[in-house]
Design an enzyme around this catalytic site. Structure first.
Site, PDB file in Angstrom:
ATOM      1  N   ARG A 144       0.806  -1.065  -0.083  1.00  0.00           N
ATOM      2  CA  ARG A 144       0.080  -0.122   0.108  1.00  0.00           C
ATOM      3  C   ARG A 144       0.859   1.163   0.167  1.00  0.00           C
ATOM      4  NH1 ARG A 144      -3.469  -1.291   3.970  1.00  0.00           N
ATOM      5  NH2 ARG A 144      -5.112  -1.903   2.415  1.00  0.00           N
ATOM      6  N   HIS A 159       4.259 -10.812   1.750  1.00  0.00           N
ATOM      7  CA  HIS A 159       4.873 -10.176   2.863  1.00  0.00           C
ATOM      8  C   HIS A 159       6.083 -10.646   3.420  1.00  0.00           C
ATOM      9  CE1 HIS A 159       4.868  -7.941   6.637  1.00  0.00           C
ATOM     10  NE2 HIS A 159       4.609  -6.790   5.854  1.00  0.00           N
ATOM     11  N   TYR A 184      13.819   1.654  11.221  1.00  0.00           N
ATOM     12  CA  TYR A 184      13.167   0.853  11.845  1.00  0.00           C
ATOM     13  C   TYR A 184      14.004  -0.373  12.606  1.00  0.00           C
ATOM     14  CZ  TYR A 184       9.345   2.145   8.662  1.00  0.00           C
ATOM     15  OH  TYR A 184       8.449   2.791   7.908  1.00  0.00           O
ATOM     16  N   ARG A 222       4.205  -3.088  19.683  1.00  0.00           N
ATOM     17  CA  ARG A 222       4.260  -1.556  19.450  1.00  0.00           C
ATOM     18  C   ARG A 222       2.837  -0.827  19.482  1.00  0.00           C
ATOM     19  NH1 ARG A 222       5.985  -0.773  14.245  1.00  0.00           N
ATOM     20  NH2 ARG A 222       3.536  -0.248  13.677  1.00  0.00           N
TER      21      ARG A 222
END
Length: 713
Positions: A411, A441, A474, A567
């Site tokens: 996306r 993914h 990240y 998170r």
């Protein structure tokens, strides 16, 4: 265990959308932490704003569609219908906007003391006003397109998240009309003063000042800045996929064009306006009152990162985090072959504390070495200037067989991935697009080499994307192993993906949608069998999957201690007597985005450990191709356990989830301990005693056998 969807099962679960909004509130609250440098606090407000934009475009857009096509569908965590969820979401947003406005005003005031000023026109010095006037006439005025809405001028299409100066206009006869002045996207978002770059004025501020002169004979009575958020939740439905002729890349390109014209789910206004003006906007944009938000801080804050770059380097540094340079892992020799070092022992990279360079060097070696036959890789998101993609192209140029499983449906990265897929194909790579109805993914790269008369493998499996930019932002994990067992499973994985087989069997890897959730439930059952001796630690981004949550409740009731480091979304509420009393949930929001996934079942040497690309969400476990990899190397197992332990000890950036679904910061009764600061100061490769040089022969097979009987291929 199957999920009972009756009302009685909602006593310890909460809605995913409301849980996500609580996460984003914690992002925003970082802007109120006076230990965070001022420009970083401004960044957190910007990140909160862009997060909320995407939330409305995707999650609210999805609920909006669902309320139309399936209004009676029930959320299995709360029993709420789509419309009830929308009402709950819309009711929470005003409070978040109020917090955002307060924090923005506080940060902006503090930045002014430091010479970083977001100016209004009346604040400009005479020389600055002259500069702005000249710039406006030469660079801005020629590209403006003001429009009046009347019988001869139809209502304009408002671009998703585009900024507009909206005006209430009055004709000479007294009739009210609307006027719109788009903020041209090709213009810079702000203009810095030439002699004082910390002083700047935003483009929408300038246009609102000059708007009264741009609508001809109409008198401007009132104006504001506005933007609309449109539903951007696009999917390739079955009918579209069944159309003949074009491949998925061509159809995806067409689908992206629809994003700009989807329904409006939110209207943001820069200030409160009069009833007549508001009524006209509501009727023409077709929004209800609860979809309208008044936000006095900037409606679009993407400019913040460019603003920081525009400041003098020394000044920006004084107001930012001390730069951190990712380290080269101490147990890897940068001057020696990465492939040969991995053959001696497995390697773990812990981003962003370790740099991505060892992996890039591994790929470069593979692209050049004559004994490398093929490189196969899954790609979900790439950097705009991707080193990984260029190395893959070089490998194909060198005659290697390069197979890229490219996910075009990542996306908001669809266009970037379409462009890269064309470039990779043009360079000789074989590009495939995954399995129909299932996003790929997973993060796996398989290098196959010929050694004499047999094959050998180097396999990299990670928790994050092959994106050098996000590797610096990240926290992620990347395992590189020469294990023949993992390499053979990797070979089977890519063979299955090439033929669309989602039911393949693997000896070591867990592959969703068929393989991860059943194994997780089995492993939880194993801890349940231990009773009060059972122990589960899971680090992930989010948890929404009902079957997994129900099984964790069962574990808690059996006395198993469950520590979750999540998170973002957590739909399971901990600490509820007789249900989740033994479940504890920690969320860490700090300088870096927590993104790694670790599954741990049991304690010490007997613990079963995986790293994975999958969160504990229904979309990941049931509707995506994901990979979880067991960790057999003794030293890397210790490193992962140290990471989990360090994060559970965090008492600076960690919050605890309470039984009512809210969060509170962990009480700092000891010395302050921020896990991310610990990781910056202490390398995971040096936090523990030095490892042995080589793994025992057959070590992977030995541990694989200890972990339970595996299906043969």
């Amino acid at each position: 265990m199957g999920s009972d969807k009756t009302a009685g099962t909602y006593s310890c679960t909460q809605n995913r959308e409301l849980s996500w909004l609580r996460f984003n509130r914690r992002v925003l609250e970082e802007a109120g932490d006076d230990t965070v440098p001022l420009l970083e606090r401004l960044k957190f407000i910007s990140i909160f704003t862009s997060n909320l934009d995407e939330f409305f475009m995707v999650r609210v857009g999805n609920l909006f569609d669902l309320s139309l096509v399936s209004p009676g569908e029930i959320d299995n965590k709360t029993g709420m219908t789509p419309m009830e969820q929308l009402e709950a979401v819309y009711s929470v947003i005003p409070g978040l906007i109020e917090i955002k406005n307060r924090l923005y005003n506080d940060v902006a005031a503090l930045l002014r003391r430091e010479g970083v000023c977001d100016l209004e026109m009346e604040e400009l010095e005479p020389a600055e006003r002259k500069y702005v006037n000249t710039y406006y006439k030469a660079k801005i005025l020629p590209v403006l397109s003001p429009q009046i809405v009347d019988a001869h001028h139809p209502f304009p299409h408002l671009i998703n998240k585009g900024l507009y100066v909206a005006a209430l206009l009055r004709s000479k006869k007294g009739a009210a009309s609307l006027g719109f002045l788009p903020v041209p996207p090709q213009l810079p978002a702000f203009l810095s003063m030439p002699d004082s770059p910390g002083r700047f004025i935003r483009m929408e501020t300038m246009l609102r000042h000059w708007a009264p002169s741009l609508f001809g004979e109409f008198k401007l009575e009132s104006s504001c800045v506005l933007c609309v958020t449109r539903n951007a939740d696009l999917s390739l439905d079955a009918e579209m996929l069944e159309e003949g002729g074009e491949d998925i890349r061509a159809r995806m390109s067409k689908l992206l064009k629809k994003r700009a014209s989807q329904s409006v789910v939110r209207l943001e206004l820069s200030r409160k306006i009069g009833g007549e003006f508001l009524k006209l906007l509501k009727s023409r944009i077709r929004v209800d009152s609860h979809q309208i938000y008044f936000d006095q801080s900037p409606l679009c804050m993407k400019y913040v990162f460019d603003l920081i770059k525009s400041l003098p380097a020394e000044r920006a540094a004084e107001l930012s985090f001390v730069p951190y340079r990712p380290r080269w892992p101490e147990d890897l020799d940068p001057k020696a072959s990465v492939i040969e070092q991995v053959r001696r022992r497995d390697q773990l990279l812990f981003f962003p504390f370790d740099g991505v360079d060892p992996f890039l060097q591994l790929l470069r070696e593979a692209a050049e070495r004559p004994d490398v036959m093929s490189i196969k890789i899954t790609i979900y998101r790439l950097a705009t200037a991707s080193k990984v993609a260029h190395i893959l192209c070089k490998a194909a140029d060198n005659g290697k067989e390069v197979t890229v499983l490219m996910e075009l449906r990542a996306r908001f990265d669809e266009e970037n991935n379409i462009s890269w897929s064309r470039l990779l194909e043009d360079s000789g790579c074989r590009v495939i697009y995954g399995v129909e109805d299932y996003k790929c993914h997973s993060k796996i790269c398989l290098i196959t080499m010929r050694r004499g008369d047999r094959l050998s493998y180097i396999t990299q499996i990670g928790t994050g994307n092959y994106n050098e930019r996000t590797n610096e932002m990240y926290t992620d994990l990347s395992l590189i192993t020469a294990s023949e067992d993992i390499g053979l499973d990797g070979t089977v994985f890519f063979q299955n993906m090439l033929v669309g087989n989602l039911e393949g069997e693997y000896r070591h890897l867990l592959v969703a949608p068929a393989g991860i959730k059943p194994k997780l439930l089995e492993l939880i059952d194993g801890e349940i069998a231990k009773g009060q001796e059972g122990y589960i630690r899971i680090k992930a981004n989010s948890m929404t999957e009902r079957d997994v949550m129900d099984k964790l409740v069962e574990a808690s009731q059996a006395g198993v201690q469950v520590q979750l480091i999540l998170r973002g979304i957590c739909c399971l509420r901990p600490g509820i007597a007789a249900q989740t009393a033994n479940i504890h949930v920690t969320s860490i929001v700090g300088r870096y985005l927590e993104h790694g996934r670790i599954y741990c079942f049991g304690r010490g040497q007997d613990a079963v450990l995986y790293i994975a690309s999958a969160d504990l969400m229904t979309r990941n476990l049931d509707h995506r191709v994901e990979v979880a990899c067991p960790i057999y190397d003794r030293e890397i197992r210790k490193q992962l356990l140290w990471i989990l332990h360090t994060q559970l000890e965090d008492n600076v950036k960690a919050s605890s989830l309470l039984p009512d679904g809210s969060y509170c910061r962990k009480i700092n009764t000891l010395a302050p301990r921020s896990s991310q600061e610990v990781f910056m100061e202490t390398s995971v490769h040096r936090a523990l005693p030095a490892r042995t040089e080589r793994r025992p022969k057959g070590f992977h097979r030995l541990l694989g056998g200890l972990w339970g009987k595996r299906k043969d291929r």
